[in-house]
Scaffold this active site. Structure first.
Site, PDB file in Angstrom:
ATOM      1  N   CYS A 141      32.522 -41.659 -27.942  1.00  0.00           N
ATOM      2  CA  CYS A 141      31.644 -42.677 -27.158  1.00  0.00           C
ATOM      3  C   CYS A 141      30.253 -42.633 -28.199  1.00  0.00           C
ATOM      4  CB  CYS A 141      31.367 -41.749 -25.654  1.00  0.00           C
ATOM      5  SG  CYS A 141      30.026 -42.792 -24.911  1.00  0.00           S
ATOM      6  N   CYS A 184      29.894 -49.740 -28.715  1.00  0.00           N
ATOM      7  CA  CYS A 184      30.362 -48.909 -27.516  1.00  0.00           C
ATOM      8  C   CYS A 184      31.868 -49.167 -27.569  1.00  0.00           C
ATOM      9  CB  CYS A 184      29.785 -49.792 -26.220  1.00  0.00           C
ATOM     10  SG  CYS A 184      30.656 -48.923 -24.944  1.00  0.00           S
TER      11      CYS A 184
END
Length: 255
Positions: free
Chosen positions: A74, A183
Protein backbone atom coordinates in the site's frame (compact mmCIF):
# COMPACT_ATOMS: atom_id res chain seq x y z
CA UNK A 1 18.63 -26.70 -0.36
CA UNK A 2 17.85 -23.23 0.95
CA UNK A 3 14.80 -22.94 3.18
CA UNK A 4 11.72 -21.53 1.48
CA UNK A 5 10.99 -17.94 2.43
CA UNK A 6 7.68 -16.87 3.90
CA UNK A 7 6.72 -13.35 2.87
CA UNK A 8 3.70 -11.54 4.31
CA UNK A 9 2.02 -8.93 2.11
CA UNK A 10 -0.23 -6.32 3.72
CA UNK A 11 -2.67 -3.87 2.17
CA UNK A 12 -5.79 -1.98 3.17
CA UNK A 13 -7.80 -4.12 0.75
CA UNK A 14 -7.60 -5.68 -2.69
CA UNK A 15 -5.02 -3.22 -4.05
CA UNK A 16 -2.13 -5.29 -2.77
CA UNK A 17 -3.36 -8.26 -4.78
CA UNK A 18 -1.78 -6.59 -7.82
CA UNK A 19 1.61 -6.72 -6.10
CA UNK A 20 0.97 -10.25 -4.83
CA UNK A 21 0.28 -11.31 -8.42
CA UNK A 22 3.53 -9.79 -9.69
CA UNK A 23 5.46 -11.40 -6.83
CA UNK A 24 3.77 -14.73 -7.52
CA UNK A 25 4.62 -14.59 -11.22
CA UNK A 26 8.19 -13.31 -10.94
CA UNK A 27 9.55 -14.93 -7.77
CA UNK A 28 10.05 -18.63 -7.12
CA UNK A 29 9.65 -20.97 -4.18
CA UNK A 30 7.99 -18.51 -1.79
CA UNK A 31 5.26 -19.04 0.78
CA UNK A 32 3.10 -15.89 0.61
CA UNK A 33 0.70 -14.75 3.30
CA UNK A 34 -1.78 -12.07 2.23
CA UNK A 35 -3.36 -9.91 4.91
CA UNK A 36 -5.80 -7.11 4.15
CA UNK A 37 -7.83 -4.74 6.31
CA UNK A 38 -10.76 -4.51 3.88
CA UNK A 39 -13.19 -3.45 6.57
CA UNK A 40 -11.30 -0.23 7.25
CA UNK A 41 -10.35 0.73 3.73
CA UNK A 42 -9.72 3.22 2.25
CA UNK A 43 -6.70 4.27 4.31
CA UNK A 44 -5.85 7.12 1.95
CA UNK A 45 -8.52 9.50 3.27
CA UNK A 46 -7.56 9.04 6.93
CA UNK A 47 -5.11 11.08 9.02
CA UNK A 48 -1.56 9.83 9.65
CA UNK A 49 -2.24 8.77 13.25
CA UNK A 50 -5.27 6.70 12.31
CA UNK A 51 -3.42 5.07 9.41
CA UNK A 52 -0.56 4.06 11.69
CA UNK A 53 -2.87 2.80 14.44
CA UNK A 54 -4.98 0.69 12.08
CA UNK A 55 -1.87 -0.69 10.42
CA UNK A 56 -0.41 -1.73 13.79
CA UNK A 57 -3.66 -3.41 14.83
CA UNK A 58 -3.95 -5.26 11.52
CA UNK A 59 -0.35 -6.48 11.61
CA UNK A 60 -0.97 -8.17 14.95
CA UNK A 61 -2.55 -10.99 12.93
CA UNK A 62 0.92 -11.89 11.66
CA UNK A 63 2.26 -12.67 15.13
CA UNK A 64 0.96 -16.22 14.82
CA UNK A 65 3.14 -16.87 11.77
CA UNK A 66 6.86 -17.28 11.23
CA UNK A 67 7.67 -14.85 8.44
CA UNK A 68 10.94 -13.81 6.83
CA UNK A 69 9.79 -10.44 5.54
CA UNK A 70 6.84 -8.06 5.42
CA UNK A 71 5.83 -6.20 2.27
CA UNK A 72 3.64 -3.12 2.59
CA UNK A 73 1.68 -3.34 -0.66
CA UNK A 74 0.00 0.00 0.00
CA UNK A 75 1.57 3.28 -1.08
CA UNK A 76 -0.22 5.10 1.74
CA UNK A 77 0.94 2.70 4.46
CA UNK A 78 4.48 2.80 3.06
CA UNK A 79 4.51 6.59 2.99
CA UNK A 80 3.16 6.97 6.52
CA UNK A 81 4.34 3.89 8.39
CA UNK A 82 7.37 2.15 6.89
CA UNK A 83 10.02 4.07 8.83
CA UNK A 84 8.17 3.71 12.14
CA UNK A 85 7.62 -0.01 11.57
CA UNK A 86 11.29 -0.55 10.75
CA UNK A 87 12.16 1.06 14.09
CA UNK A 88 9.81 -1.29 15.97
CA UNK A 89 12.00 -3.81 17.81
CA UNK A 90 9.07 -6.25 17.96
CA UNK A 91 9.20 -6.72 14.19
CA UNK A 92 12.28 -8.88 13.70
CA UNK A 93 12.28 -9.10 9.91
CA UNK A 94 12.96 -6.89 6.87
CA UNK A 95 10.11 -4.59 5.84
CA UNK A 96 9.67 -3.61 2.21
CA UNK A 97 7.42 -0.89 0.88
CA UNK A 98 6.08 0.39 -2.42
CA UNK A 99 6.38 3.92 -3.75
CA UNK A 100 5.13 5.77 -6.84
CA UNK A 101 7.30 5.10 -9.91
CA UNK A 102 8.30 8.75 -10.26
CA UNK A 103 11.83 8.26 -11.55
CA UNK A 104 10.94 5.68 -14.24
CA UNK A 105 8.18 7.98 -15.50
CA UNK A 106 10.54 10.96 -15.62
CA UNK A 107 13.15 8.93 -17.46
CA UNK A 108 10.52 8.10 -20.07
CA UNK A 109 9.85 11.80 -20.74
CA UNK A 110 12.26 13.29 -23.24
CA UNK A 111 11.02 16.87 -23.18
CA UNK A 112 10.95 19.05 -20.07
CA UNK A 113 7.63 20.65 -21.08
CA UNK A 114 5.85 17.31 -21.07
CA UNK A 115 3.63 16.70 -18.04
CA UNK A 116 3.21 13.59 -15.92
CA UNK A 117 0.11 12.78 -13.87
CA UNK A 118 0.61 11.22 -10.46
CA UNK A 119 -2.59 9.60 -9.21
CA UNK A 120 -2.43 8.74 -5.51
CA UNK A 121 -4.40 9.08 -2.30
CA UNK A 122 -4.43 12.34 -0.40
CA UNK A 123 -2.50 10.80 2.52
CA UNK A 124 0.19 9.53 0.14
CA UNK A 125 0.61 12.86 -1.62
CA UNK A 126 0.70 14.84 1.63
CA UNK A 127 3.18 12.51 3.36
CA UNK A 128 6.69 13.72 4.11
CA UNK A 129 8.13 10.72 2.30
CA UNK A 130 6.44 11.43 -1.04
CA UNK A 131 6.87 15.19 -0.69
CA UNK A 132 10.60 14.53 -0.35
CA UNK A 133 10.55 12.46 -3.54
CA UNK A 134 8.72 15.23 -5.38
CA UNK A 135 11.17 17.87 -4.15
CA UNK A 136 14.05 15.73 -5.39
CA UNK A 137 12.71 14.72 -8.80
CA UNK A 138 10.01 17.25 -9.74
CA UNK A 139 12.49 20.07 -10.29
CA UNK A 140 10.88 21.28 -13.51
CA UNK A 141 7.35 20.97 -12.19
CA UNK A 142 6.42 18.30 -14.73
CA UNK A 143 4.50 16.17 -12.26
CA UNK A 144 0.85 17.05 -11.70
CA UNK A 145 -0.58 15.45 -8.55
CA UNK A 146 -4.20 14.39 -8.20
CA UNK A 147 -5.98 12.51 -5.40
CA UNK A 148 -9.33 11.04 -6.57
CA UNK A 149 -11.07 10.77 -3.21
CA UNK A 150 -13.53 7.96 -3.99
CA UNK A 151 -11.54 5.99 -6.57
CA UNK A 152 -10.02 3.31 -4.31
CA UNK A 153 -13.37 2.68 -2.61
CA UNK A 154 -15.18 2.39 -5.93
CA UNK A 155 -12.62 -0.11 -7.20
CA UNK A 156 -12.97 -2.20 -4.03
CA UNK A 157 -16.77 -2.18 -4.29
CA UNK A 158 -16.90 -2.93 -8.01
CA UNK A 159 -13.95 -5.29 -8.44
CA UNK A 160 -16.24 -8.01 -9.89
CA UNK A 161 -17.83 -5.63 -12.40
CA UNK A 162 -15.16 -3.09 -13.39
CA UNK A 163 -16.49 -2.85 -16.92
CA UNK A 164 -19.82 -1.49 -15.66
CA UNK A 165 -18.33 1.67 -14.15
CA UNK A 166 -17.53 4.89 -15.99
CA UNK A 167 -14.05 5.39 -14.52
CA UNK A 168 -13.52 8.65 -16.41
CA UNK A 169 -15.70 10.46 -13.86
CA UNK A 170 -13.04 9.77 -11.20
CA UNK A 171 -10.10 10.87 -13.36
CA UNK A 172 -8.90 14.45 -13.89
CA UNK A 173 -9.11 16.21 -17.23
CA UNK A 174 -6.01 17.00 -19.23
CA UNK A 175 -3.41 15.51 -21.53
CA UNK A 176 -0.34 13.86 -20.05
CA UNK A 177 2.75 12.24 -21.47
CA UNK A 178 2.47 9.46 -18.89
CA UNK A 179 0.50 8.52 -15.78
CA UNK A 180 1.86 7.15 -12.50
CA UNK A 181 -0.50 4.94 -10.51
CA UNK A 182 0.54 5.72 -6.94
CA UNK A 183 -2.04 3.44 -5.33
CA UNK A 184 -2.11 -0.32 -5.85
CA UNK A 185 -5.92 -0.24 -6.03
CA UNK A 186 -5.66 1.88 -9.17
CA UNK A 187 -3.67 -0.83 -10.96
CA UNK A 188 -6.88 -2.88 -11.12
CA UNK A 189 -8.22 -0.32 -13.63
CA UNK A 190 -4.94 0.28 -15.44
CA UNK A 191 -6.44 -0.56 -18.84
CA UNK A 192 -9.25 1.97 -18.32
CA UNK A 193 -6.81 4.67 -17.25
CA UNK A 194 -4.68 3.93 -20.29
CA UNK A 195 -7.67 4.18 -22.61
CA UNK A 196 -8.81 7.42 -20.97
CA UNK A 197 -5.48 9.25 -21.27
CA UNK A 198 -4.07 7.35 -24.27
CA UNK A 199 -0.60 7.33 -22.77
CA UNK A 200 1.92 5.12 -20.98
CA UNK A 201 1.15 3.93 -17.45
CA UNK A 202 3.69 3.38 -14.64
CA UNK A 203 3.37 1.73 -11.23
CA UNK A 204 5.79 0.65 -8.52
CA UNK A 205 5.06 -3.09 -8.50
CA UNK A 206 7.91 -4.49 -10.59
CA UNK A 207 10.42 -2.21 -8.89
CA UNK A 208 9.30 -3.62 -5.55
CA UNK A 209 9.49 -7.20 -6.82
CA UNK A 210 13.03 -6.65 -8.05
CA UNK A 211 14.02 -5.06 -4.75
CA UNK A 212 12.67 -8.05 -2.80
CA UNK A 213 14.53 -10.45 -5.07
CA UNK A 214 17.79 -8.56 -4.69
CA UNK A 215 17.67 -7.94 -0.95
CA UNK A 216 15.94 -11.03 0.35
CA UNK A 217 15.92 -13.88 -2.11
CA UNK A 218 19.13 -13.39 -4.09
CA UNK A 219 17.51 -15.53 -6.77
CA UNK A 220 19.09 -16.41 -10.09
CA UNK A 221 17.20 -17.37 -13.22
CA UNK A 222 18.41 -20.95 -13.49
CA UNK A 223 15.36 -22.36 -15.24
CA UNK A 224 14.22 -24.37 -12.21
CA UNK A 225 10.59 -23.64 -11.34
CA UNK A 226 9.52 -24.05 -7.74
CA UNK A 227 5.83 -23.44 -7.19
CA UNK A 228 4.76 -20.67 -4.81
CA UNK A 229 2.02 -21.01 -2.23
CA UNK A 230 -0.44 -18.36 -1.03
CA UNK A 231 -2.36 -18.24 2.23
CA UNK A 232 -5.02 -15.59 2.78
CA UNK A 233 -5.78 -14.40 6.31
CA UNK A 234 -8.01 -11.69 7.77
CA UNK A 235 -11.76 -11.17 8.00
CA UNK A 236 -12.28 -11.13 4.22
CA UNK A 237 -9.70 -13.76 3.34
CA UNK A 238 -12.11 -15.76 1.15
CA UNK A 239 -13.07 -12.66 -0.85
CA UNK A 240 -9.44 -11.70 -1.44
CA UNK A 241 -8.59 -15.27 -2.42
CA UNK A 242 -11.42 -15.28 -4.97
CA UNK A 243 -10.25 -12.03 -6.56
CA UNK A 244 -6.66 -13.28 -6.71
CA UNK A 245 -7.75 -16.52 -8.37
CA UNK A 246 -9.61 -14.49 -11.01
CA UNK A 247 -6.51 -12.35 -11.57
CA UNK A 248 -4.26 -15.37 -12.10
CA UNK A 249 -6.76 -16.94 -14.51
CA UNK A 250 -6.87 -13.69 -16.49
CA UNK A 251 -3.07 -13.59 -16.60
CA UNK A 252 -2.95 -17.14 -17.92
CA UNK A 253 -5.38 -16.20 -20.70
CA UNK A 254 -3.04 -13.42 -21.81
CA UNK A 255 0.02 -15.66 -22.01
Amino acid sequence: MEKRKTIAIFDSGIGGLTLLKDCYLHLQGVNFIYLADNGNMPYGNKCELEIFQKTKVALQSLSAYSIDALVLACNTVTAICVEKLREDSALQYPIFGIEPAILPALQNVKEEKKSILLLATNATLQSKRVQKLLQKYNINGQIVCNAPRELASMIEKNILQLDRVDWSQYLPKGEFDSVILGCTHYIHIQEYVQMHFQTRIFDGNIGTVNHIRQKLLNMKKNGNFVKNTVQFIGKQADFNAKIFKNMLEESNKNL
